[in-house]
Motif scaffolding. Structure first.
Motif, PDB file in Angstrom:
ATOM      1  N   LYS A  34       0.712  -1.394  -0.017  1.00  7.70           N
ATOM      2  CA  LYS A  34      -0.087  -0.044  -0.017  1.00  7.70           C
ATOM      3  C   LYS A  34       0.820   1.250  -0.077  1.00  7.70           C
ATOM      4  N   VAL A  35       2.091   1.190   0.389  1.00  4.18           N
ATOM      5  CA  VAL A  35       2.935   2.276   0.573  1.00  4.18           C
ATOM      6  C   VAL A  35       3.934   2.330  -0.733  1.00  4.18           C
ATOM      7  N   ASP A  36       4.513   3.474  -0.697  1.00  2.00           N
ATOM      8  CA  ASP A  36       5.375   3.483  -2.452  1.00  2.00           C
ATOM      9  C   ASP A  36       6.632   3.411  -2.079  1.00  2.00           C
ATOM     10  N   GLY A  37       6.934   2.840  -0.977  1.00  2.00           N
ATOM     11  CA  GLY A  37       8.490   2.555  -0.605  1.00  2.00           C
ATOM     12  C   GLY A  37       8.968   2.484   0.966  1.00  2.00           C
ATOM     13  N   VAL A  38      10.083   2.341   1.336  1.00  4.01           N
ATOM     14  CA  VAL A  38      10.632   2.190   2.636  1.00  4.01           C
ATOM     15  C   VAL A  38      10.686   3.370   3.022  1.00  4.01           C
ATOM     16  N   TYR A  39       9.996   3.775   4.310  1.00  2.00           N
ATOM     17  CA  TYR A  39      10.168   5.116   4.860  1.00  2.00           C
ATOM     18  C   TYR A  39      10.946   5.136   6.351  1.00  2.00           C
ATOM     19  N   ASP A  40      11.312   6.094   6.938  1.00  5.85           N
ATOM     20  CA  ASP A  40      12.025   5.969   8.317  1.00  5.85           C
ATOM     21  C   ASP A  40      11.084   5.718   9.254  1.00  5.85           C
ATOM     22  N   LYS A  82       0.853   6.270   9.804  1.00  8.11           N
ATOM     23  CA  LYS A  82       0.880   6.888  11.116  1.00  8.11           C
ATOM     24  C   LYS A  82       1.463   8.159  11.575  1.00  8.11           C
ATOM     25  N   ASN A  83       2.538   8.572  10.580  1.00  5.87           N
ATOM     26  CA  ASN A  83       3.277   9.486  10.732  1.00  5.87           C
ATOM     27  C   ASN A  83       3.657  10.403   9.699  1.00  5.87           C
ATOM     28  N   SER A  84       3.187  11.547   9.810  1.00  5.47           N
ATOM     29  CA  SER A  84       3.013  12.483   8.519  1.00  5.47           C
ATOM     30  C   SER A  84       4.359  13.145   8.189  1.00  5.47           C
ATOM     31  N   ASP A  85       5.411  12.915   9.108  1.00  2.30           N
ATOM     32  CA  ASP A  85       6.599  13.348   8.941  1.00  2.30           C
ATOM     33  C   ASP A  85       7.736  12.171   8.438  1.00  2.30           C
ATOM     34  N   ALA A  86       7.034  11.122   8.299  1.00  3.40           N
ATOM     35  CA  ALA A  86       7.912  10.180   7.600  1.00  3.40           C
ATOM     36  C   ALA A  86       8.540  10.518   6.347  1.00  3.40           C
ATOM     37  N   ARG A  87       9.871   9.891   6.409  1.00  3.46           N
ATOM     38  CA  ARG A  87      10.687  10.245   5.041  1.00  3.46           C
ATOM     39  C   ARG A  87      10.895   8.960   4.222  1.00  3.46           C
ATOM     40  N   PRO A  88      10.885   9.221   2.842  1.00  3.40           N
ATOM     41  CA  PRO A  88      11.079   8.062   2.118  1.00  3.40           C
ATOM     42  C   PRO A  88      12.694   7.795   2.005  1.00  3.40           C
ATOM     43  N   ILE A  89      12.949   6.481   1.864  1.00  4.12           N
ATOM     44  CA  ILE A  89      14.251   6.130   1.657  1.00  4.12           C
ATOM     45  C   ILE A  89      14.473   5.319   0.335  1.00  4.12           C
ATOM     46  N   PRO A  90      15.023   6.018  -0.609  1.00  4.79           N
ATOM     47  CA  PRO A  90      14.937   5.342  -1.941  1.00  4.79           C
ATOM     48  C   PRO A  90      15.842   4.102  -2.012  1.00  4.79           C
ATOM     49  N   GLN A  91      16.823   3.860  -1.364  1.00  7.31           N
ATOM     50  CA  GLN A  91      17.843   3.152  -1.510  1.00  7.31           C
ATOM     51  C   GLN A  91      18.621   2.871  -0.120  1.00  7.31           C
ATOM     52  N   LEU A  92      18.804   1.419   0.370  1.00  6.36           N
ATOM     53  CA  LEU A  92      19.658   1.271   1.604  1.00  6.36           C
ATOM     54  C   LEU A  92      19.908  -0.344   1.413  1.00  6.36           C
ATOM     55  N   HIS A 107      20.497  -4.026   2.982  1.00  2.33           N
ATOM     56  CA  HIS A 107      19.801  -5.043   3.787  1.00  2.33           C
ATOM     57  C   HIS A 107      20.220  -4.762   5.317  1.00  2.33           C
ATOM     58  N   GLN A 108      21.619  -4.610   5.674  1.00  4.84           N
ATOM     59  CA  GLN A 108      22.042  -4.612   7.192  1.00  4.84           C
ATOM     60  C   GLN A 108      21.505  -3.084   7.564  1.00  4.84           C
ATOM     61  N   ASP A 109      21.313  -2.242   6.745  1.00  7.30           N
ATOM     62  CA  ASP A 109      20.905  -0.891   7.100  1.00  7.30           C
ATOM     63  C   ASP A 109      19.263  -1.005   7.632  1.00  7.30           C
ATOM     64  N   TYR A 110      18.636  -1.731   6.587  1.00 10.25           N
ATOM     65  CA  TYR A 110      17.178  -1.822   6.786  1.00 10.25           C
ATOM     66  C   TYR A 110      16.992  -2.744   8.142  1.00 10.25           C
ATOM     67  N   LEU A 111      17.814  -3.673   8.446  1.00 10.62           N
ATOM     68  CA  LEU A 111      17.636  -4.691   9.726  1.00 10.62           C
ATOM     69  C   LEU A 111      18.047  -3.773  10.738  1.00 10.62           C
ATOM     70  N   HIS A 112      19.053  -3.077  10.876  1.00 10.01           N
ATOM     71  CA  HIS A 112      19.433  -2.109  11.955  1.00 10.01           C
ATOM     72  C   HIS A 112      18.643  -1.225  12.479  1.00 10.01           C
ATOM     73  N   ARG A 113      18.078  -0.557  11.269  1.00 13.80           N
ATOM     74  CA  ARG A 113      16.929   0.545  11.616  1.00 13.80           C
ATOM     75  C   ARG A 113      15.544  -0.092  12.067  1.00 13.80           C
ATOM     76  N   GLU A 114      15.364  -1.489  12.207  1.00  9.21           N
ATOM     77  CA  GLU A 114      14.289  -2.272  12.442  1.00  9.21           C
ATOM     78  C   GLU A 114      12.892  -1.344  11.753  1.00  9.21           C
ATOM     79  N   LEU A 115      13.311  -1.519  10.502  1.00 11.96           N
ATOM     80  CA  LEU A 115      11.901  -0.940   9.641  1.00 11.96           C
ATOM     81  C   LEU A 115      11.131  -1.984   9.382  1.00 11.96           C
ATOM     82  N   LYS A 116       9.808  -1.834   8.962  1.00  9.84           N
ATOM     83  CA  LYS A 116       8.580  -2.664   9.242  1.00  9.84           C
ATOM     84  C   LYS A 116       8.103  -3.084   7.836  1.00  9.84           C
ATOM     85  N   VAL A 117       8.251  -2.377   6.628  1.00 16.65           N
ATOM     86  CA  VAL A 117       7.511  -2.584   5.540  1.00 16.65           C
ATOM     87  C   VAL A 117       7.628  -4.120   5.052  1.00 16.65           C
ATOM     88  N   MET A 118       8.770  -4.426   5.216  1.00 16.13           N
ATOM     89  CA  MET A 118       9.086  -5.882   4.880  1.00 16.13           C
ATOM     90  C   MET A 118       9.627  -6.743   6.142  1.00 16.13           C
TER      91      MET A 118
END
Ligand code: UDP
Length: 234
Positions: free
Chosen positions: A161-167, A172-182, A184-195
């Motif tokens: 439903k979302v158009d990419g990975v956000y911080d 839920k958060n209108s200040d969320a910023r998109p992250i065009p590329q990161l 795998h380790q950065d994704y895991l380290h930041r505990e992001l949830k979209v995947m």
């Protein structure tokens, strides 16, 4: 310059929530829309396997009063419902399919057979893969990564439903910023949830790129396969 896609084979993970609507868990308009998107990817000469989620019908974690194994089994069975709808919608578009499932469902799907799956893809069929991994406690994100590795696909594109990975969660958060590329380790380290983290960890071990994109935008699937939309992990 050639306009040939660099991705020859990919797995599309289609979140269950994009297959439903307010009026019910399965939206026929959504099925027809995704059949057209998948047909366009096939026209672009990308071999595509599709792993549907089941969240439009049920998720194990949303059934806390059932024993977890039962809840996750219901979740996995939900993907079979979605696959029947996708198969019919693709047939209407004239797209041949092979349907396989990790959970036995004779008459509806063959059992997962990687060799038969590769042959079907090479013959121009779209491979529809239901039942997730067939095991509880993981999600269809993990199934998509495992199937991609088994089928020697070059990437997983996750239509959501979302158009990419956000911080942060953009719903839920209108200040969320998109992250065009990161990475795998950065994704895991930041505990992001979209995947799902388990899926990203397996993809990291095998240097498998993942792309998260907005599934409901017309043309977005082909763009995601060409790295022209969404966020890329890895
Ligand atoms: N599921 C599971 N094993 C799998 C895949 C899925 O147990 O290999 C269950 C799990 O409960 C999951 C549900 O099926 O929540 C639906 O899948 P998922 O959450 O991935 O669907 P989506 O959110 O992508 O629609």
């Amino acid at each position: 310059m050639s306009s040939e896609p660099t991705v020859r084979r990919a797995v599309l993970k289609l979140s269950g929530e994009v297959l439903g609507s307010k009026s019910g868990p399965l939206d026929e308009g959504a099925l027809i829309f995704f059949a057209k998107e998948i047909a366009a990817a096939r026209d672009a000469r990308v071999e595509l396997a599709v792993v549907p989620g089941g969240g439009n019908v049920a998720r194990g974690t949303a059934l806390p009063h059932l024993p977890p194994y039962a809840g996750h089994t219901i979740g996995m069975l939900s993907t079979l419902i979605n696959i029947v709808g996708l198969r019919e919608a693709l047939a209407r578009e004239g797209v041949p399919t092979l349907v396989q499932s990790a959970l036995p469902c004779p008459g509806v799907a063959d059992m997962i057979d990687v060799w038969a799956g590769r042959e079907a893809l090479a013959a121009g069929k779209v491979l529809l893969l239901a039942g997730g991994t067939g095991s509880p406690f993981v999600t269809t994100d993990t199934a998509a990564v495992i199937r991609a590795l088994a089928l020697e696909a070059q990437r997983v594109v996750k239509g959501s439903k979302v158009d990419g990975v956000y911080d942060a969660d953009p719903m839920k958060n209108s200040d969320a910023r998109p992250i065009p590329q990161l990475s795998h380790q950065d994704y895991l380290h930041r505990e992001l949830k979209v995947m799902d983290a388990a899926a990203v960890a397996i993809a990291a071990d095998h240097a498998l790129p993942l792309v998260v994109f907005e599934a409901a935008r017309p043309g977005a699937l082909v763009e995601a396969l060409l790295d022209r939309t969404g966020s890329r992990i890895g």
